[in-house]
Design a protein around this motif. Structure first.
Motif, PDB file in Angstrom:
ATOM      1  N   ARG A   1     -24.068   5.246 -44.709  1.00 18.93           N
ATOM      2  CA  ARG A   1     -22.618   5.086 -44.862  1.00 18.93           C
ATOM      3  C   ARG A   1     -21.805   5.840 -43.818  1.00 18.93           C
ATOM      4  O   ARG A   1     -20.648   6.182 -44.046  1.00 18.93           O
ATOM      5  N   ARG A   2     -22.375   6.057 -42.661  1.00 18.78           N
ATOM      6  CA  ARG A   2     -21.609   6.674 -41.581  1.00 18.78           C
ATOM      7  C   ARG A   2     -20.904   5.584 -40.773  1.00 18.78           C
ATOM      8  O   ARG A   2     -21.498   4.567 -40.427  1.00 18.78           O
ATOM      9  N   THR A   3     -19.645   5.831 -40.472  1.00 19.06           N
ATOM     10  CA  THR A   3     -18.844   4.887 -39.711  1.00 19.06           C
ATOM     11  C   THR A   3     -18.836   5.273 -38.236  1.00 19.06           C
ATOM     12  O   THR A   3     -19.209   6.401 -37.871  1.00 19.06           O
ATOM     13  N   PRO A   4     -18.384   4.378 -37.365  1.00 25.34           N
ATOM     14  CA  PRO A   4     -18.196   4.756 -35.958  1.00 25.34           C
ATOM     15  C   PRO A   4     -17.263   5.950 -35.792  1.00 25.34           C
ATOM     16  O   PRO A   4     -17.429   6.739 -34.854  1.00 25.34           O
ATOM     17  N   LEU A   5     -16.291   6.118 -36.704  1.00 25.42           N
ATOM     18  CA  LEU A   5     -15.398   7.275 -36.615  1.00 25.42           C
ATOM     19  C   LEU A   5     -16.170   8.572 -36.860  1.00 25.42           C
ATOM     20  O   LEU A   5     -15.928   9.583 -36.181  1.00 25.42           O
ATOM     21  N   HIS A   6     -17.079   8.580 -37.816  1.00 24.75           N
ATOM     22  CA  HIS A   6     -17.954   9.746 -38.012  1.00 24.75           C
ATOM     23  C   HIS A   6     -18.693  10.074 -36.709  1.00 24.75           C
ATOM     24  O   HIS A   6     -18.747  11.228 -36.280  1.00 24.75           O
ATOM     25  N   THR A   7     -19.253   9.035 -36.121  1.00 25.58           N
ATOM     26  CA  THR A   7     -20.097   9.226 -34.935  1.00 25.58           C
ATOM     27  C   THR A   7     -19.297   9.751 -33.758  1.00 25.58           C
ATOM     28  O   THR A   7     -19.720  10.697 -33.075  1.00 25.58           O
ATOM     29  N   ALA A   8     -18.147   9.165 -33.503  1.00 28.74           N
ATOM     30  CA  ALA A   8     -17.318   9.612 -32.384  1.00 28.74           C
ATOM     31  C   ALA A   8     -16.831  11.037 -32.598  1.00 28.74           C
ATOM     32  O   ALA A   8     -16.783  11.846 -31.655  1.00 28.74           O
ATOM     33  N   ALA A   9     -16.475  11.382 -33.825  1.00 27.03           N
ATOM     34  CA  ALA A   9     -16.008  12.731 -34.133  1.00 27.03           C
ATOM     35  C   ALA A   9     -17.120  13.750 -33.948  1.00 27.03           C
ATOM     36  O   ALA A   9     -16.912  14.829 -33.376  1.00 27.03           O
TER      37      ALA A   9
ATOM     38  N   GLU B   1     -10.777   4.328 -43.692  1.00 27.78           N
ATOM     39  CA  GLU B   1     -10.166   5.078 -44.779  1.00 27.78           C
ATOM     40  C   GLU B   1     -10.164   6.574 -44.444  1.00 27.78           C
ATOM     41  O   GLU B   1     -11.173   7.110 -43.994  1.00 27.78           O
ATOM     42  N   PRO B   2      -9.038   7.249 -44.675  1.00 26.66           N
ATOM     43  CA  PRO B   2      -9.037   8.706 -44.495  1.00 26.66           C
ATOM     44  C   PRO B   2     -10.086   9.344 -45.401  1.00 26.66           C
ATOM     45  O   PRO B   2     -10.258   8.935 -46.550  1.00 26.66           O
ATOM     46  N   ASN B   3     -10.797  10.308 -44.872  1.00 23.28           N
ATOM     47  CA  ASN B   3     -11.779  11.074 -45.635  1.00 23.28           C
ATOM     48  C   ASN B   3     -12.930  10.228 -46.166  1.00 23.28           C
ATOM     49  O   ASN B   3     -13.517  10.535 -47.206  1.00 23.28           O
ATOM     50  N   SER B   4     -13.256   9.129 -45.458  1.00 23.31           N
ATOM     51  CA  SER B   4     -14.426   8.354 -45.850  1.00 23.31           C
ATOM     52  C   SER B   4     -15.668   9.237 -45.742  1.00 23.31           C
ATOM     53  O   SER B   4     -15.806  10.023 -44.802  1.00 23.31           O
ATOM     54  N   LYS B   5     -16.554   9.108 -46.712  1.00 21.52           N
ATOM     55  CA  LYS B   5     -17.720   9.994 -46.781  1.00 21.52           C
ATOM     56  C   LYS B   5     -19.012   9.219 -46.590  1.00 21.52           C
ATOM     57  O   LYS B   5     -19.146   8.090 -47.044  1.00 21.52           O
ATOM     58  N   ASP B   6     -19.961   9.873 -45.901  1.00 25.26           N
ATOM     59  CA  ASP B   6     -21.295   9.289 -45.826  1.00 25.26           C
ATOM     60  C   ASP B   6     -22.067   9.669 -47.096  1.00 25.26           C
ATOM     61  O   ASP B   6     -21.501  10.247 -48.029  1.00 25.26           O
ATOM     62  N   LYS B   7     -23.340   9.364 -47.135  1.00 25.03           N
ATOM     63  CA  LYS B   7     -24.116   9.611 -48.355  1.00 25.03           C
ATOM     64  C   LYS B   7     -24.261  11.094 -48.679  1.00 25.03           C
ATOM     65  O   LYS B   7     -24.563  11.455 -49.819  1.00 25.03           O
ATOM     66  N   CYS B   8     -24.061  11.935 -47.686  1.00 25.06           N
ATOM     67  CA  CYS B   8     -24.101  13.386 -47.920  1.00 25.06           C
ATOM     68  C   CYS B   8     -22.717  13.943 -48.244  1.00 25.06           C
ATOM     69  O   CYS B   8     -22.562  15.157 -48.421  1.00 25.06           O
ATOM     70  N   GLY B   9     -21.724  13.064 -48.293  1.00 25.09           N
ATOM     71  CA  GLY B   9     -20.373  13.497 -48.608  1.00 25.09           C
ATOM     72  C   GLY B   9     -19.606  14.057 -47.425  1.00 25.09           C
ATOM     73  O   GLY B   9     -18.552  14.670 -47.603  1.00 25.09           O
ATOM     74  N   ILE B  10     -20.107  13.826 -46.222  1.00 24.60           N
ATOM     75  CA  ILE B  10     -19.475  14.383 -45.025  1.00 24.60           C
ATOM     76  C   ILE B  10     -18.396  13.433 -44.515  1.00 24.60           C
ATOM     77  O   ILE B  10     -18.621  12.229 -44.402  1.00 24.60           O
ATOM     78  N   THR B  11     -17.233  13.983 -44.199  1.00 26.79           N
ATOM     79  CA  THR B  11     -16.131  13.215 -43.635  1.00 26.79           C
ATOM     80  C   THR B  11     -16.113  13.373 -42.116  1.00 26.79           C
ATOM     81  O   THR B  11     -16.726  14.304 -41.575  1.00 26.79           O
ATOM     82  N   PRO B  12     -15.402  12.500 -41.400  1.00 23.40           N
ATOM     83  CA  PRO B  12     -15.268  12.688 -39.950  1.00 23.40           C
ATOM     84  C   PRO B  12     -14.675  14.043 -39.590  1.00 23.40           C
ATOM     85  O   PRO B  12     -15.072  14.659 -38.586  1.00 23.40           O
ATOM     86  N   PHE B  13     -13.734  14.548 -40.397  1.00 21.89           N
ATOM     87  CA  PHE B  13     -13.158  15.873 -40.143  1.00 21.89           C
ATOM     88  C   PHE B  13     -14.236  16.950 -40.224  1.00 21.89           C
ATOM     89  O   PHE B  13     -14.307  17.842 -39.374  1.00 21.89           O
TER      90      PHE B  13
ATOM     91  N   HIS C   1      -4.614  10.928 -39.183  1.00 24.61           N
ATOM     92  CA  HIS C   1      -5.434  10.254 -40.198  1.00 24.61           C
ATOM     93  C   HIS C   1      -5.351  10.925 -41.565  1.00 24.61           C
ATOM     94  O   HIS C   1      -6.088  10.552 -42.481  1.00 24.61           O
ATOM     95  N   GLU C   2      -4.481  11.929 -41.679  1.00 25.89           N
ATOM     96  CA  GLU C   2      -4.277  12.617 -42.949  1.00 25.89           C
ATOM     97  C   GLU C   2      -5.587  13.133 -43.536  1.00 25.89           C
ATOM     98  O   GLU C   2      -5.850  13.014 -44.747  1.00 25.89           O
ATOM     99  N   ALA C   3      -6.413  13.702 -42.680  1.00 28.74           N
ATOM    100  CA  ALA C   3      -7.689  14.247 -43.143  1.00 28.74           C
ATOM    101  C   ALA C   3      -7.447  15.387 -44.118  1.00 28.74           C
ATOM    102  O   ALA C   3      -6.503  16.171 -43.971  1.00 28.74           O
ATOM    103  N   CYS C   4      -8.306  15.495 -45.105  1.00 27.98           N
ATOM    104  CA  CYS C   4      -8.215  16.561 -46.107  1.00 27.98           C
ATOM    105  C   CYS C   4      -9.105  17.723 -45.690  1.00 27.98           C
ATOM    106  O   CYS C   4     -10.323  17.557 -45.534  1.00 27.98           O
ATOM    107  N   VAL C   5      -8.519  18.901 -45.512  1.00 32.24           N
ATOM    108  CA  VAL C   5      -9.286  20.052 -45.019  1.00 32.24           C
ATOM    109  C   VAL C   5     -10.184  20.628 -46.104  1.00 32.24           C
ATOM    110  O   VAL C   5     -11.133  21.359 -45.803  1.00 32.24           O
ATOM    111  N   SER C   6      -9.894  20.311 -47.369  1.00 29.96           N
ATOM    112  CA  SER C   6     -10.678  20.885 -48.467  1.00 29.96           C
ATOM    113  C   SER C   6     -11.635  19.882 -49.106  1.00 29.96           C
ATOM    114  O   SER C   6     -12.179  20.139 -50.184  1.00 29.96           O
TER     115      SER C   6
END
Length: 361
Positions: free
Chosen positions: A171-179, A197-209, A228-233
């Motif tokens: 479930r990693r997106t190209p945005l995850h990869t580029a970040a 989607e802001p704060n989209s998560k992969d299977k480990c729960g990791i966001t692009p931020f 992208h209104e990323a959530c820091v928490s």
């Protein structure tokens, strides 16, 4: 030196681009496979020798669809190395444009690992499908996001507007990869042209931020916050936040950014374990990161759900420098802790002079 006609010598002649010598020796050759089952066509395509590629194909009738042990064909080799003239020649001879090597990689995918727009255009114009995925679920756009060339990403979007709508099998997106890979221009383009989607998560729960922070790409982290209104928490699947992941990877500047600039609590605890950033840094043996966290006000006596301090984790990992530093940094319960740890560490002695003795003295 290999004798004339030996396959290893023939491969070396092709690699060096010595067409005349190859023409002299090829008639006496017995077998043409080189390392990993490569044919001479593979060698010629990999090293970009169009004259040899042409000679072997037209004078000797060698099969342009021959595969090696990884199921690579000459087109894979030419595309991956960016040899546009060889790619065009093979395509002109009818090479299968979407042939698969091991792990289901196409020539277009391999071309997207490099910043060579011309090769990618040639493949697409001959029918290559950007939407195909390899065994990990990556399509060509996803792979290009790792290389980070915005012109290539724009081109792929122009010929296949929905190519960005992709996730890997985890479930990693190209945005995850580029970040993760610090591709600032690519991230800017993805945020502008794609609707992740802001704060989209992969299977480990990791966001692009989180990816940007744990790899130290603060410029990208700032961009994700602003655009992208990323959530820091946001929390991963273990309840860890970006601060914790930065401590694991020893990204001191990212930690300062989160705590000093964004106001993140330096002692925030992972939801499921109650580990703080200091715990994570000690577990990994990052002395400099421990120093950074303490300078930002981290509580050296903070405990996790198992009542362990950072010192416990440093000792458990046998990180001598971390253990010594923490012992010298004002632990309120150091006497009780050191007694317990001395026993634990003596049981895990790594030399006649045990780690426990060295750490506690």
């Amino acid at each position: 030196m290999a004798p004339p006609g030996d396959p290893r010598r023939l491969c070396k002649l092709v690699q060096d681009g010595r067409l005349q010598a190859l023409q002299e020796e090829l008639p006496v050759a017995r077998g043409f496979q080189g390392p990993a089952g490569d044919t001479l066509l593979h060698c010629a395509a990999r090293h970009g020798h169009l004259d040899i590629l042409t000679y072997l194909t037209e004078a000797w009738g060698m099969d342009i669809e021959a595969t090696n042990q990884d199921y690579k064909r000459p087109l894979h080799e030419a595309a991956s190395m960016g040899h546009r003239d060889c790619v065009r020649y093979l395509l002109g001879r009818g090479a299968a444009v979407d042939c698969l090597k091991k792990a289901d990689w196409t020539p277009l995918m391999m071309a997207c690992t490099r910043k060579n727009l011309g090769v990618i255009q040639d493949l697409v114009e001959h029918g290559a499908n950007p939407l195909l995925k390899n065994k990990d679920g990556w399509n060509s756009f996803h792979i290009a996001s790792r290389a980070g060339d915005s012109l290539i990403l724009q081109y792929l979007l122009s010929v296949c507007p929905d190519v960005w709508k992709t996730e890997s099998k985890i479930r990693r997106t190209p945005l995850h990869t580029a970040a993760m890979h610090g591709c600032l221009d690519a991230v800017k383009l993805l945020l502008k042209r794609c609707q992740y989607e802001p704060n989209s998560k992969d299977k480990c729960g990791i966001t692009p931020f989180m990816d940007a922070i744990q790899c130290g790409h603060i410029d990208i982290a700032k961009l994700l916050l602003e655009k992208h209104e990323a959530c820091v928490s946001a929390e991963d699947s273990l309840g860890a936040q970006a601060l914790h992941r930065a401590a694991v990877t020893g990204q001191d500047e990212a930690i300062r950014f989160l705590v000093s600039d964004l106001g993140i609590d330096v002692d925030v605890k992972a939801a499921s374990t109650h580990l703080t950033a200091l715990h994570y840094a000690a577990k990994e043996g990052h002395v400099n990161t421990i120093q950074t966290l303490l300078s930002l006000g981290a509580d050296i006596n903070a405990k996790d759900v198992r009542n362990r301090s950072a010192l416990h984790l440093a000792c458990a990992g046998q990180h001598l420098a971390c253990t010594e530093f923490l012992l010298q940094s004002g632990l309120k319960d150091s006497a009780d802790v050191t007694g317990t740890l001395a026993q634990q560490l003596t049981e895990r002695a790594d030399s006649p002079q045990s780690f426990a003795h060295r750490a506690m003295t």
